[in-house]
Design an enzyme around this catalytic site. Structure first.
Site, PDB file in Angstrom:
ATOM      1  N   GLU A   1       0.796  -1.233   0.000  1.00 59.88           N
ATOM      2  CA  GLU A   1       0.000   0.000   0.000  1.00 59.88           C
ATOM      3  C   GLU A   1       0.825   1.279   0.000  1.00 59.88           C
ATOM      4  O   GLU A   1       0.312   2.341   0.360  1.00 59.88           O
ATOM      5  CB  GLU A   1      -0.957   0.046   1.204  1.00 59.88           C
ATOM      6  CG  GLU A   1      -2.000  -1.052   1.197  1.00 59.88           C
ATOM      7  CD  GLU A   1      -3.103  -0.813   2.203  1.00 59.88           C
ATOM      8  OE1 GLU A   1      -4.185  -0.371   1.796  1.00 59.88           O
ATOM      9  OE2 GLU A   1      -2.874  -1.063   3.392  1.00 59.88           O
ATOM     10  N   SER A   2       2.086   1.216  -0.410  1.00 56.82           N
ATOM     11  CA  SER A   2       2.867   2.452  -0.334  1.00 56.82           C
ATOM     12  C   SER A   2       4.210   2.335  -1.032  1.00 56.82           C
ATOM     13  O   SER A   2       4.586   1.283  -1.546  1.00 56.82           O
ATOM     14  CB  SER A   2       3.073   2.863   1.130  1.00 56.82           C
ATOM     15  OG  SER A   2       3.538   1.770   1.880  1.00 56.82           O
TER      16      SER A   2
ATOM     17  N   HIS B   1       0.071   3.920  -7.742  1.00 54.70           N
ATOM     18  CA  HIS B   1      -0.688   3.018  -6.880  1.00 54.70           C
ATOM     19  C   HIS B   1      -2.144   3.033  -7.335  1.00 54.70           C
ATOM     20  O   HIS B   1      -2.709   4.109  -7.575  1.00 54.70           O
ATOM     21  CB  HIS B   1      -0.577   3.448  -5.422  1.00 54.70           C
ATOM     22  CG  HIS B   1       0.818   3.324  -4.875  1.00 54.70           C
ATOM     23  ND1 HIS B   1       1.311   2.149  -4.360  1.00 54.70           N
ATOM     24  CD2 HIS B   1       1.834   4.214  -4.818  1.00 54.70           C
ATOM     25  CE1 HIS B   1       2.560   2.332  -3.994  1.00 54.70           C
ATOM     26  NE2 HIS B   1       2.906   3.576  -4.257  1.00 54.70           N
TER      27      HIS B   1
ATOM     28  N   CYS C   1      -1.223   4.638   1.434  1.00 55.81           N
ATOM     29  CA  CYS C   1      -2.665   4.744   1.178  1.00 55.81           C
ATOM     30  C   CYS C   1      -3.390   3.773   2.090  1.00 55.81           C
ATOM     31  O   CYS C   1      -2.784   3.155   2.963  1.00 55.81           O
ATOM     32  CB  CYS C   1      -2.987   4.482  -0.297  1.00 55.81           C
ATOM     33  SG  CYS C   1      -2.508   2.857  -0.882  1.00 55.81           S
TER      34      CYS C   1
ATOM     35  N   SER D   1       0.836  -1.687  -7.695  1.00 58.36           N
ATOM     36  CA  SER D   1       1.779  -0.665  -7.241  1.00 58.36           C
ATOM     37  C   SER D   1       3.043  -0.741  -8.074  1.00 58.36           C
ATOM     38  O   SER D   1       3.433  -1.825  -8.530  1.00 58.36           O
ATOM     39  CB  SER D   1       2.129  -0.857  -5.767  1.00 58.36           C
ATOM     40  OG  SER D   1       1.022  -0.583  -4.930  1.00 58.36           O
TER      41      SER D   1
END
Length: 384
Positions: A58-59, A268, A73, A255
Site C-alpha cells: 500500500e505504499s 498506486h 494509502c 503498485s
C-alpha cells in the site's frame, strides 16, 4: 520480487555502496522497522547511483542522501512515522531537526474508516503543530468538491555534522499526500531542478481496471503480474527507459516504483468500482525525457497517464522550488508565444499555467506562492 527495465537500476543494491552517503547509509533494517510502525511491509527494493526505492504494501518509500519520500494509502498511519524518522536522522546522521516537512493529501473518500488521527484535517494539523510550532496548514481547492490539504513546516537552517556522509549537511525534511499519504524528508534545501508533479484520479474506467485484477493482465500475483500490467496497460510507455519494480495484488490492486537517473515515479491503483483510485507522482525531468518546467510537457504527461486509467475526476499538482530556473529554451518559447502570466527569466519564476488537457474540463485552478516553493493546482472533470 521485482521487475526492471533499462540499465541504470538493479534490484541488488550492493553495487551502489560507493555512491551511498547521508540517509542512504542508514541500514535497511532500521527503515524497515520504521515502516512497520505505519503498517507497511517491504515487498521489494530497487536502487541506482542516486536513490534507493522500497515497494511497500500500500505504499512507496524513496531514500536520497538528503531527503525521504514516503507515500501511503489505505488506513496506514503515516504521521506516526515522523518522530521516528527524526530520531533516525539524529541517531545516524547527527541531524537535530528537520530542514522542512511537507505533508499533503487529497480529501479522504471515507474519513470514518481511517485511524483516529487521520479522521480529520484538524486532528492531523494539531499533531503536526505539536511537532513543528512554526508550521502552516492550507486547504487548496473548493471545500465542497475534491480539494487538497497541505502542511509545511520550517524551514529550519541549522547546519549539523553528518558523520556518515563525512561532510556538513542541513537538517532533514518530510511530507505526505493524497487519499494516499506521502512523507518527504530532506537534509538540505531544494536544488534548482526540484519539481514534482502529482496526478490523483478517481472514478476510474471499469474496462481499463480489469487489468488491475488477478486474472486480468496476469494470473500471477507479485512481480510477474506487475510486469504484465505495465506492458498491457500502457504504463511502460510513460518512461520506457526507466527501471521499474511493480506488484499485482490478490484479488486486485497494483503498485509500481520507477527510477530514471536521479528521478523517481510511483503509481498506486485501487480498482474496485465503489472506491476506484489511482495516484501517479514523478520528479523525472530533463536529461532526455519530458521537461516538467514546460506546461506542454506536463499536459502530455497528464494525457498519457489519464489514457491508462480513464478517470472521471483528476487533480494535478506541481510543486516547484522557488530556486528552480526554467530552462532558457522553455523561457524563450513561452515569451515568443506571448505567455507573460508567470514566467520571468529569473530563478524565482512561477510555474506556467496548465495547458488544456484533451478530454477534460478544468474546474478549478490555483497558484500558491510559499517561501521556498510554488504550488500550482488544477482540478479536472472528464468531458463525457
Amino acid at each position: 520480487m521485482a521487475h526492471h527495465v533499462g540499465t541504470d537500476a538493479h534490484i541488488s543494491s550492493d553495487e551502489w555502496a560507493e555512491h551511498r552517503t547521508g540517509l542512504r547509509l542508514v541500514p535497511r533494517t532500521v527503515w524497515s522497522d520504521m515502516l512497520d510502525m505505519v503498517h507497511c511491509q517491504v515487498l521489494s527494493t530497487l536502487s541506482n547511483a542516486h536513490i534507493d526505492s522500497y515497494l511497500l504494501s500500500e505504499s512507496s518509500f524513496f531514500v536520497y542522501p538528503h531527503k525521504l519520500v514516503l507515500k501511503t494509502c489505505g488506513t496506514t498511519t503515516l504521521l506516526y512515522a515522523i518522530p521516528r524518522i527524526l530520531s533516525i536522522a539524529r541517531e545516524h546522521l547527527g541531524a537535530m531537526c528537520a530542514h522542512q516537512v511537507f505533508y499533503s493529501r487529497k480529501n479522504f473518500m471515507y474519513p470514518d474508516q481511517q485511524e483516529e488521527l487521520h479522521q480529520s484535517w484538524a486532528k492531523e494539523v494539531a499533531y503536526l503543530d505539536a511537532l513543528f510550532p512554526d508550521g502552516a496548514a492550507y486547504l487548496i481547492g473548493k471545500t465542497n468538491r475534491d480539494h487538497w490539504h497541505v502542511y509545511l513546516s520550517g524551514p529550519e537552517s541549522e547546519t549539523v555534522s553528518n558523520s556518515l556522509a563525512g561532510s556538513p549537511v542541513l537538517c532533514p525534511q518530510m511530507s505526505r499526500s493524497s487519499s494516499q499519504s506521502t512523507v518527504h524528508g530532506m537534509m538540505q534545501p531544494s536544488t534548482s531542478s526540484d519539481i514534482t508533479v502529482e496526478i490523483l484520479m478517481t472514478g476510474l474506467d471499469a474496462e481499463r481496471m480489469r487489468l488491475m485484477y488477478l486474472g486480468g493482465a496476469s494470473t500471477e500475483e507479485g512481480a510477474a503480474g506487475g510486469a504484465a500490467v505495465e506492458r498491457l496497460s500502457g504504463i511502460s510507455d510513460i518512461y520506457p527507459n526507466a527501471a521499474t519494480d511493480s506488484y499485482l495484488f490478490t484479488p486486485c490492486g497494483f503498485s509500481l516504483n520507477g527510477l530514471q537517473g536521479d528521478g523517481y515515479f510511483t503509481i498506486h491503483v485501487t480498482p474496485e468500482p465503489h472506491c476506484s483510485y489511482a495516484s501517479f507522482e514523478t520528479n523525472v525531468s530533463g536529461s532526455g525525457v519530458r521537461d516538467l518546467h514546460d506546461p506542454q510537457a506536463t499536459k502530455h504527461l497528464v494525457e498519457q497517464v489519464t489514457r491508462v486509467f480513464g478517470p472521471k475526476f483528476v487533480t494535478v499538482t506541481v510543486f516547484k522550488a522557488r530556486a528552480a530556473e526554467a530552462p532558457q529554451s522553455v523561457a524563450d518559447n513561452a515569451w515568443e508565444n506571448g505567455v507573460k502570466d508567470g514566467l520571468a527569466k529569473t530563478a524565482d519564476a512561477a510555474p506556467l499555467s496548465f495547458a488544456p488537457v484533451d478530454g477534460y474540463k478544468a474546474m478549478d485552478r490555483v497558484l500558491y506562492e510559499f517561501d521556498h516553493y510554488w504550488l500550482r493546482y488544477a482540478y479536472y472533470i472528464r468531458a463525457d
